[in-house]
Design an enzyme around this catalytic site. Structure first.
Site, short mmCIF file in Angstrom:
data_model
loop_
_atom_site.label_atom_id
_atom_site.label_comp_id
_atom_site.label_asym_id
_atom_site.label_seq_id
_atom_site.Cartn_x
_atom_site.Cartn_y
_atom_site.Cartn_z
N GLY A 20 0.84 -1.21 0.00
CA GLY A 20 0.00 0.00 0.00
C GLY A 20 0.87 1.25 0.00
O GLY A 20 1.80 1.34 0.79
N VAL A 32 18.35 7.91 -2.64
CA VAL A 32 19.10 8.19 -3.87
C VAL A 32 20.19 9.23 -3.61
O VAL A 32 21.36 9.03 -3.95
CB VAL A 32 18.13 8.65 -4.99
N ARG A 48 1.18 -4.96 -5.55
CA ARG A 48 1.17 -6.20 -4.77
C ARG A 48 1.52 -7.28 -5.77
O ARG A 48 1.00 -7.31 -6.88
CB ARG A 48 -0.20 -6.41 -4.15
N ASP A 69 4.37 -4.56 6.40
CA ASP A 69 4.87 -5.85 6.89
C ASP A 69 4.96 -6.92 5.80
O ASP A 69 5.87 -7.74 5.82
CB ASP A 69 4.06 -6.34 8.11
N THR A 90 3.84 2.92 5.51
CA THR A 90 2.44 2.45 5.57
C THR A 90 1.64 3.42 6.42
O THR A 90 2.09 3.82 7.50
CB THR A 90 2.35 1.02 6.14
N ASP A 108 -0.94 2.86 8.09
CA ASP A 108 -1.60 2.23 9.24
C ASP A 108 -0.83 2.31 10.56
O ASP A 108 -1.40 2.07 11.61
CB ASP A 108 -1.85 0.74 8.94
N ASP A 115 1.18 0.17 11.67
CA ASP A 115 0.96 -1.15 12.29
C ASP A 115 2.25 -1.96 12.46
O ASP A 115 2.19 -3.19 12.57
CB ASP A 115 -0.07 -1.94 11.47
N ARG A 168 -7.13 -2.51 9.79
CA ARG A 168 -7.79 -3.83 9.95
C ARG A 168 -7.46 -4.45 11.28
O ARG A 168 -8.31 -5.01 11.96
CB ARG A 168 -7.36 -4.77 8.82
N LEU A 210 -24.94 18.57 20.03
CA LEU A 210 -25.52 18.41 18.70
C LEU A 210 -24.72 17.48 17.80
O LEU A 210 -25.28 16.78 16.96
CB LEU A 210 -25.66 19.78 18.03
N GLN A 219 -7.38 8.68 2.44
CA GLN A 219 -6.34 8.65 3.48
C GLN A 219 -4.96 8.32 2.93
O GLN A 219 -3.95 8.53 3.59
CB GLN A 219 -6.66 7.56 4.53
N ARG A 220 -4.92 7.72 1.76
CA ARG A 220 -3.63 7.26 1.24
C ARG A 220 -2.91 8.31 0.40
O ARG A 220 -1.75 8.13 0.05
CB ARG A 220 -3.86 6.00 0.40
P1 ADP Z 1 2.38 -4.13 2.72
O1 ADP Z 1 3.84 -4.14 2.45
O2 ADP Z 1 1.81 -2.75 2.60
O3 ADP Z 1 2.02 -4.85 3.99
P2 ADP Z 1 1.41 -6.46 1.20
O4 ADP Z 1 1.05 -7.23 2.41
O5 ADP Z 1 0.50 -6.48 0.04
O6 ADP Z 1 1.65 -4.90 1.52
O7 ADP Z 1 2.84 -6.98 0.71
C1 ADP Z 1 3.48 -6.39 -0.41
C2 ADP Z 1 4.18 -7.43 -1.22
O8 ADP Z 1 5.22 -8.05 -0.46
C3 ADP Z 1 3.31 -8.59 -1.67
O9 ADP Z 1 2.49 -8.27 -2.75
C4 ADP Z 1 4.37 -9.62 -2.04
O10 ADP Z 1 4.92 -9.34 -3.30
C5 ADP Z 1 5.44 -9.35 -0.98
N1 ADP Z 1 5.33 -10.39 0.09
C6 ADP Z 1 4.39 -10.47 1.06
N2 ADP Z 1 4.56 -11.56 1.83
C7 ADP Z 1 5.64 -12.22 1.31
C8 ADP Z 1 6.33 -13.42 1.64
N3 ADP Z 1 5.95 -14.19 2.67
N4 ADP Z 1 7.40 -13.75 0.88
C9 ADP Z 1 7.80 -12.98 -0.16
N5 ADP Z 1 7.19 -11.84 -0.51
C10 ADP Z 1 6.12 -11.44 0.21
#
Ligand code: ADP
Length: 319
Positions: free
Chosen positions: A11, A24, A72, A103, A125, A127, A129, A171, A214, A251-252
């Site tokens: 995200g 960079v 993703r 994460d 992120t 969130d 989180d 979530r 109110l 929000q994003r």
């Molecule tokens: P965020 O990083 O915001 O939590 P996602 O949970 O969608 O978003 O994870 C982003 C990307 O990280 C996923 O689309 C995938 O390509 C990669 N990823 C997630 N879990 C794994 C995993 N266990 N092993 C390898 N790549 C992963």
């Protein structure tokens, strides 16, 4: 370490651009070459990789989103896709990688590290989180967006004497609801970390109505439940007209706050320093005003942490 790669994944979050810029510019300042990887792990395994120079990141510190784009990529979770990504890093002579994301993105970075490839995670992120760091990039901008929305809703809530449910992201982690709720003076804050009690929400609404209040703002993190069901329950139980607003992807986006730009710049700098020091498998973060780094493995652990004191304060202030 001669060449580092940078990607943004998962995200998107306002302030990611400031992190990319810092990575960079610091890397080039310290004599490294930089490869930008578009669309996260998807771009990595497709070889969507290009050379970046100091002007590649000009005029972006104030922009939301990410110039590298994000994605993703389920293929990268599979062994074959993962191997393709690892091969691409080798093919493009990349010696270390900075991954800015949440994460999920950290799990991918950790896996690369387990295969001997140096990676550093930068928390991006909205969130907030990730338990190991006080703040993640994008969170501050997101809560300011929500606070502005609360302000607008409060006006119309007062005019009609209604209750307004505001659904925000989160979530598993209620930080957006909690922080924005405290800053916006919400009457009720419902977060996934605390069991939801409809009677408690209704009691507050009645008490408020009895003393002539109110406006009634109920901030609901998305992990708590469905906002339309909550609104229906309120109308049925106490007969108060209730409206729902889902803030969603608003929000994003948006101009990153100064706070988000500052932490992003500091995180980006530290990420490059760690790679130069020969480290890998680490995630950078902030603790108080100190930039810290922890093992990626620890950084991806699920968390049910929330700021209990802040929650209690919000409760106290909204009686
Ligand atoms: P965020 O990083 O915001 O939590 P996602 O949970 O969608 O978003 O994870 C982003 C990307 O990280 C996923 O689309 C995938 O390509 C990669 N990823 C997630 N879990 C794994 C995993 N266990 N092993 C390898 N790549 C992963």
């Amino acid at each position: 370490m001669k060449r580092i790669g940078i990607l943004t994944s998962g995200g998107d979050a306002p302030g990611m651009n400031a992190a990319v810029r810092a990575v960079v510019r610091v890397a080039i300042f310290k004599g490294l070459k930089v490869s930008g990887i578009r669309r996260g792990y998807q771009g990595l395994l497709e070889g969507d990789i290009f050379d970046m120079d100091v002007s590649s990141v000009g005029d972006i510190i104030h922009r939301g989103g990410t110039i590298l784009q994000s994605a993703r990529c389920l293929e990268f979770i599979e062994d074959e896709g993962f191997q393709k990504g690892l091969d691409m890093l080798k093919m493009f002579n990349i010696d270390g990688l900075v991954v800015c994301g949440g994460d999920g993105s950290y799990k991918g970075a950790y896996r690369l590290w387990q295969h001997g490839f140096p990676t550093i995670g930068v928390p991006g992120t909205i969130d907030n989180d990730l338990a190991y760091t006080d703040y993640t990039i994008g969170f501050d901008t997101a809560i300011n967006t929500v606070v502005n929305a609360i302000g607008n809703l409060r006006d119309t809530s007062s005019s009609h004497g209604r209750a307004n449910i505001v659904e925000v992201m989160g979530r598993h982690c209620g930080d957006i609801a909690l922080h924005a709720g405290l800053a916006g003076g919400a009457e009720s804050i419902l977060i996934p970390e605390i069991k939801f009690d409809i009677d408690e929400v209704c009691r507050k609404l009645i008490q408020g109505r009895n003393r002539g209040k109110l406006h009634n703002i109920i901030l609901l993190a998305e992990g708590v439940g469905k906002p339309y069901e909550v609104s229906q329950a309120i109308e049925e139980k106490i007969g108060m007209e209730t409206r729902v607003s889902i803030i969603g992807h608003l929000q994003r986006g948006g101009i990153p706050t100064a706070f988000d730009r500052i932490i992003a710049s500091r995180f980006g700098n530290r990420a490059v320093e760690l790679l130069i020091e020969g480290q890998g498998g680490r995630a950078v973060g902030i603790n108080g005003d100190d930039i810290i780094d922890v093992p990626l493995e620890e950084a991806t652990k699920p968390n049910d942490r929330y700021n209990k004191k802040m929650y209690e304060l919000a409760q106290m202030l909204s009686i």
